[in-house]
Structures are given as C-alpha cells and as structure tokens.
Design a protein around this motif. Structure first.
Motif, short mmCIF file in Angstrom:
data_model
loop_
_atom_site.label_atom_id
_atom_site.label_comp_id
_atom_site.label_asym_id
_atom_site.label_seq_id
_atom_site.Cartn_x
_atom_site.Cartn_y
_atom_site.Cartn_z
N ILE A 107 0.83 -1.21 0.00
CA ILE A 107 0.00 0.00 0.00
C ILE A 107 0.86 1.26 0.00
CG2 ILE A 107 -1.75 1.34 1.22
CD1 ILE A 107 -2.96 -1.18 2.25
N VAL A 108 1.86 1.31 0.89
CA VAL A 108 2.69 2.52 0.98
C VAL A 108 3.36 2.85 -0.35
CG1 VAL A 108 4.76 3.51 2.03
CG2 VAL A 108 3.02 2.45 3.48
N PRO A 109 4.01 1.90 -1.03
CA PRO A 109 4.60 2.24 -2.33
C PRO A 109 3.56 2.71 -3.35
CG PRO A 109 5.56 0.21 -1.51
CD PRO A 109 4.41 0.54 -0.60
N HIS A 110 2.38 2.09 -3.32
CA HIS A 110 1.33 2.51 -4.25
C HIS A 110 0.91 3.96 -3.98
CE1 HIS A 110 -2.19 1.95 -6.90
NE2 HIS A 110 -2.79 2.76 -6.04
N ILE A 111 0.74 4.30 -2.70
CA ILE A 111 0.34 5.66 -2.34
C ILE A 111 1.45 6.65 -2.69
CG2 ILE A 111 -0.27 7.19 -0.42
CD1 ILE A 111 -2.52 5.31 -1.28
N ASP A 112 2.69 6.32 -2.37
CA ASP A 112 3.80 7.22 -2.67
C ASP A 112 3.95 7.46 -4.17
OD1 ASP A 112 4.40 7.57 -0.02
OD2 ASP A 112 6.11 6.19 -0.01
N GLU A 113 3.60 6.45 -4.95
CA GLU A 113 3.73 6.57 -6.40
C GLU A 113 2.63 7.42 -7.01
OE1 GLU A 113 3.88 3.69 -10.39
OE2 GLU A 113 4.03 2.82 -8.37
N ASN A 114 1.45 7.40 -6.39
CA ASN A 114 0.29 8.03 -7.00
C ASN A 114 -0.20 9.29 -6.30
OD1 ASN A 114 -0.79 6.04 -9.25
ND2 ASN A 114 -0.13 4.75 -7.53
N TYR A 115 0.35 9.61 -5.14
CA TYR A 115 -0.07 10.80 -4.40
C TYR A 115 1.16 11.58 -3.96
CZ TYR A 115 -4.68 8.67 -4.36
OH TYR A 115 -5.87 8.10 -4.74
N LEU A 116 0.94 12.84 -3.64
CA LEU A 116 2.03 13.74 -3.29
C LEU A 116 2.39 13.61 -1.81
CD1 LEU A 116 0.81 16.85 -5.30
CD2 LEU A 116 2.52 15.17 -5.97
N THR A 117 2.96 12.48 -1.46
CA THR A 117 3.32 12.22 -0.08
C THR A 117 4.78 12.60 0.19
OG1 THR A 117 3.95 9.96 -0.64
CG2 THR A 117 1.71 10.31 0.12
N LEU A 118 5.06 12.87 1.46
CA LEU A 118 6.44 12.95 1.92
C LEU A 118 6.91 11.52 2.13
CD1 LEU A 118 6.09 15.86 4.46
CD2 LEU A 118 7.64 15.86 2.51
N ALA A 119 7.68 11.00 1.21
CA ALA A 119 8.07 9.59 1.23
C ALA A 119 9.18 9.35 2.24
CB ALA A 119 8.49 9.15 -0.17
N ASP A 120 8.82 9.49 3.51
CA ASP A 120 9.79 9.40 4.59
C ASP A 120 9.08 8.81 5.81
OD1 ASP A 120 11.27 10.30 7.03
OD2 ASP A 120 12.60 11.21 5.56
#
Length: 480
Positions: free
Chosen positions: A258-271
């Motif tokens: 889920i986390v990689p999918h969200i980071d790939e498709n939404y403007l998240t702080l990937a940290d």
C-alpha cells in the motif's frame, strides 16, 4: 407507554422547580403511602412543558429513569461492561410506573448505554442524545465537565478535502481491499506540495462512525495540524488481519504494497518520519505490529484503546522489551479493560527510551471516545508547521523531492534534494522582501544535502530557489 413516560418527565420537571432535586422528588413519592395517591402524584403533572432529559444529573450523580409498564428495567453500557457480568437493575417504586437508578460518575465522564426493558434492549426514550457504535446507535450521556468535540461536525464554512476510492489486490494475502484516500483542501492547487500520510485501519468506520474526514477538514482549517493525506483501509477479516493468523501478512501488505502505491500516486512525503499508522482496538494492535516490524517505513504509531491482549500480549511485550526508533501515542478509557497493566507498560516504554505520549479519559470502548480524540493523536504527530515545505516537481525531466528540515528551524537546517538529475544546481536564498542573501552551486547526483547555517539571520520567513538550465523551484523555510 410514550404518554406515560412523558407524564413522568413532566412530573420530574415541575417538581424540580419547587424541590430542586430529583432525589427530593423520589423522597416525596416514597412519603405517600396510599397506593392510589402515590400513582396519582406521579401522573398528575400532565399539561406542563417538559424541560428535562434523562439521565438526570445532579452533582456527581446521574439518575437513569424509565416510566412505563414493565416487569424489569436495567441499564447496560460502557460503565458496567455492557451487562457483563450483570447490568444495573433500576429500582421500581411500587404502585407506579417509575423505575430509577442513581450512580456516581466523574465530572468529565462520557459514556454509551442502553436500557433493557423486559429483556429488550432499547435506546433511552427520554434521552435525545445518541452516538453511532459498531452495532448501531447507543444512547449517550455526558457529565457537566465533558467538552463536546466540535471538530467532528461538518461545518459549512470550512473547505472540504476530497475522498476517492480504489481497490488494491494484496500479493501477500491474495485478497482485494477497498481503500479510500483523503486529500486535503487545496491539494490540486498545491503545485506539487508534498504531505504527511496517515494510514488508518478500520478506515470505513473511521469515516462513517468517527467523521474523520470532517476532523481533518476542521483541524487543517484551524491550523492545528499540517495538511495531511489520509489512507483509509477497509478490512476483510479484521480479527485475523489485525490480531491473529494473518496479522504479519497484513502488516507486510500495508508496508510493502500500500505505501509504495500511495507514494507513487499521491504527493506524499516519502519518509518514515511523516507516516503514521493509526487504529482503534484491534486496529491499535495491528498499528503496533506494523510500526514494530517496519520501523524504516513507519516511525509513528497511534492507538485508540489498543486491545493488545492477543497472542499473550504480543505487542505490549515487543515494545516493553525492545527499542525501535518509533514515536507512540495511545489513549485508553477508564471504563474499559484492555488486558494490559498500563502503569507497567508506560514504565517499560520509559525504560526502553521511547518517545511517547498517552492519555486516559473517563470513557469506554466506543467510537464516541475515539472520534473525539482523533485530534489529540494528529496534533501530537503532525502539529502545524512540523512538516517540511516539500515538493515533487520535475528537474530536467526527472522526478524530484526537495525540502528543508527541520522547518521551522532555530539555527541550522538542511536543504535536501532527491532526483535522478545529474549536474550543477544553483541554490539561492532570499529574504521575504526579495533580497538575495546567499548563492552557491551544488554538484548533484541522485541526492544532495546542503547544510545551511542561519544562526545569524533574524526570525522570519525566507525563500530558497533551486535552478538548473531550464527548471526552477522555490521553497519556503521559517526561522524561529
């Protein structure tokens, strides 16, 4: 029965004008020995305006009341384990339809309950206040010191975030989960701004029963938290996924899929420092497992009434006996038994060196409790101004993340540039009036960290600009 109940409330209301207390009214009823006169006294106030609701609260005592033909009436709720081992029996005043029971509660208590009339569980007909629960609505009462949660309301003047839904199939569980994603107001206008992310278990109930989308709107609008993205995950077999056979597979699914999918498709702080896993009851248990098993993905875990008893207190013992770089917030209700000695647990966290916060409320194991304390958890992890000013933006046709941390800063801050771009970047620093304060070239390859010493700068807002041959990015940082 409704008419009789109304008559009873009228009697209570009018008598209280002269006797001031419900207890005084009851004493007066008992003082009338003649059965007919006693019944007539209770029923003699028809026609007066009703201004009372039940339970009637006098000082530190709440009186549960029922008026109507019945053989037995009792009350069950958060305060007595919902009748386990036994509900509280209301006292029947002979020769009348009046049943009552008084009990002490703390000044800030808020609790769910139902009446049991001749074996039938019902909402309290004298109480208009209800709260949604996992098994339908319950009657709700609050002592005078309880403050109702304003943030759960849908306030027309407050901008709303956006909820969208998609399905994701887990390779680790071979199941397809429904996921809803909340993006904050202004998300589409953010020019690539990045956001912390909250991963919420029992996500559908956090929306339908806890109004978490409204909570997010209101906390963001009132500048109590930084804008965040919230990922609401609906379970399929929550007991297995959150506490038993599939718990570790579910933790893997959330962290590795889920986390990689969200980071790939939404403007998240990937940290990891800007990800929170959050849940209630067994959802708290799985939030503890996820962070403990994957601290490189989640550095923050929040637990509403965490039911940590499964698997011989597995989660409680993991944290009590080992240290991981994880920040924890948990709250519990004084009227719930979660199978954990919380004094021992807190002492263990202290001994291990965890950064944590906790709170106890005079409440039970209920969505009424959890919805009113979402703000406590979010404000602990993501208070306004805590997230770096960050962006995803193209530099020479590459995906990039640029931010400074800490922000706000006191003396020094780091400007971090992540991208596939290779070459020379120009970094400039401006005051909020546009004065150029600093300029330097940075040789960049995948990641650059520029350490900036701002100890001599006065407090205020500053802007940094990063230039390539054909791209420009501007970010904001704040000096305390």
């Amino acid at each position: 029965m409704k008419k009789l109940f109304t008559i009873l409330l009228l009697a209570i209301t009018i008598y209280s004008f002269s006797q001031n207390t419900f207890r005084g009214f009851i004493d007066s009823v008992y003082s009338i020995e003649d059965p007919v006169a006693r019944a007539a006294y209770v029923e003699s106030f028809e026609g007066y305006a009703d201004t009372s609701t039940t339970p009637i609260i006098e000082g530190d005592t709440a009186y549960f009341i029922y008026g109507g033909p019945a053989t037995s009436v009792s009350v069950a709720g958060d305060f007595n384990g919902w009748g386990d081992p036994a509900p509280w029996n209301l006292i029947h005043i002979p020769y009348t339809y009046l049943f009552f029971y008084g009990h002490y509660f703390e000044p800030t208590a808020r609790l769910d309950y139902k009446l049991i009339v001749d074996g039938n569980w019902i909402l309290d007909p004298g109480n208009p206040n209800t709260v949604s629960g996992g098994y339908g609505p319950n009657s709700e009462f609050a002592m005078p010191g309880y403050v109702q949660p304003w943030e759960i309301e849908d306030i027309p003047s407050v901008p709303n975030g956006t909820l969208e839904s998609f399905n994701l199939t887990s390779s680790s569980l071979s199941k397809t989960f429904n996921i809803q994603v909340y993006t904050p107001p202004g998300y589409d206008e953010g020019a690539g701004k990045s956001y912390p992310a909250v991963y919420v278990h029992d996500g559908h109930e956090y929306i339908s029963l806890a109004n978490m989308d409204h909570v997010l709107d209101n906390l963001i609008d009132s500048n109590k938290i930084d804008p965040v993205i919230a990922v609401f995950i609906r379970p399929i077999d929550r007991n297995s996924e959150y506490a038993f056979l599939e718990r570790n597979f579910y933790a893997e699914f959330v962290s590795q899929e889920i986390v990689p999918h969200i980071d790939e498709n939404y403007l998240t702080l990937a940290d990891k420092d800007y990800r929170l896993t959050l849940g209630a009851s067994f959802g708290g248990n799985i939030s503890g497992i996820i962070a403990y098993n994957y601290p490189d993905v989640f550095a923050n875990t929040g637990w509403h009434s965490p039911a940590l008893w499964p698997n011989s207190l597995e989660v409680a013992n993991l944290y009590a006996n080992n240290y991981k770089e994880i920040k924890i917030f948990y709250n519990v209700g004084a009227y719930e038994d979660l199978g954990v000695d919380w004094s021992w647990f807190e002492s263990s966290l202290q001994a291990q060196g965890y950064e944590y916060a906790n709170d106890e409320k005079y409440e039970g194991h209920s969505w009424g409790f959890w919805r009113a304390t979402i703000d406590d958890i979010l404000e602990y992890f993501f208070p306004a101004g805590s997230a770096p000013v960050s962006t995803h933006a193209p530099l020479a046709n590459s995906v990039v993340e640029i931010y400074n941390y800490p922000n706000p800063f006191t003396d020094k801050t780091s400007i971090i540039i992540n991208s596939q771009f290779e070459g020379t970047l120009e970094l400039r620093l401006y005051s909020n009036t546009g004065q150029l304060l600093h300029s330097e070239n940075v040789q960049h390859n995948t990641e650059s960290v520029v350490e900036f010493d701002g100890s001599l700068l006065p407090s205020g807002v500053y802007f940094y600009q990063i230039n390539t041959n054909n791209e420009r990015f501007i970010g904001k940082m704040i000096k305390n």
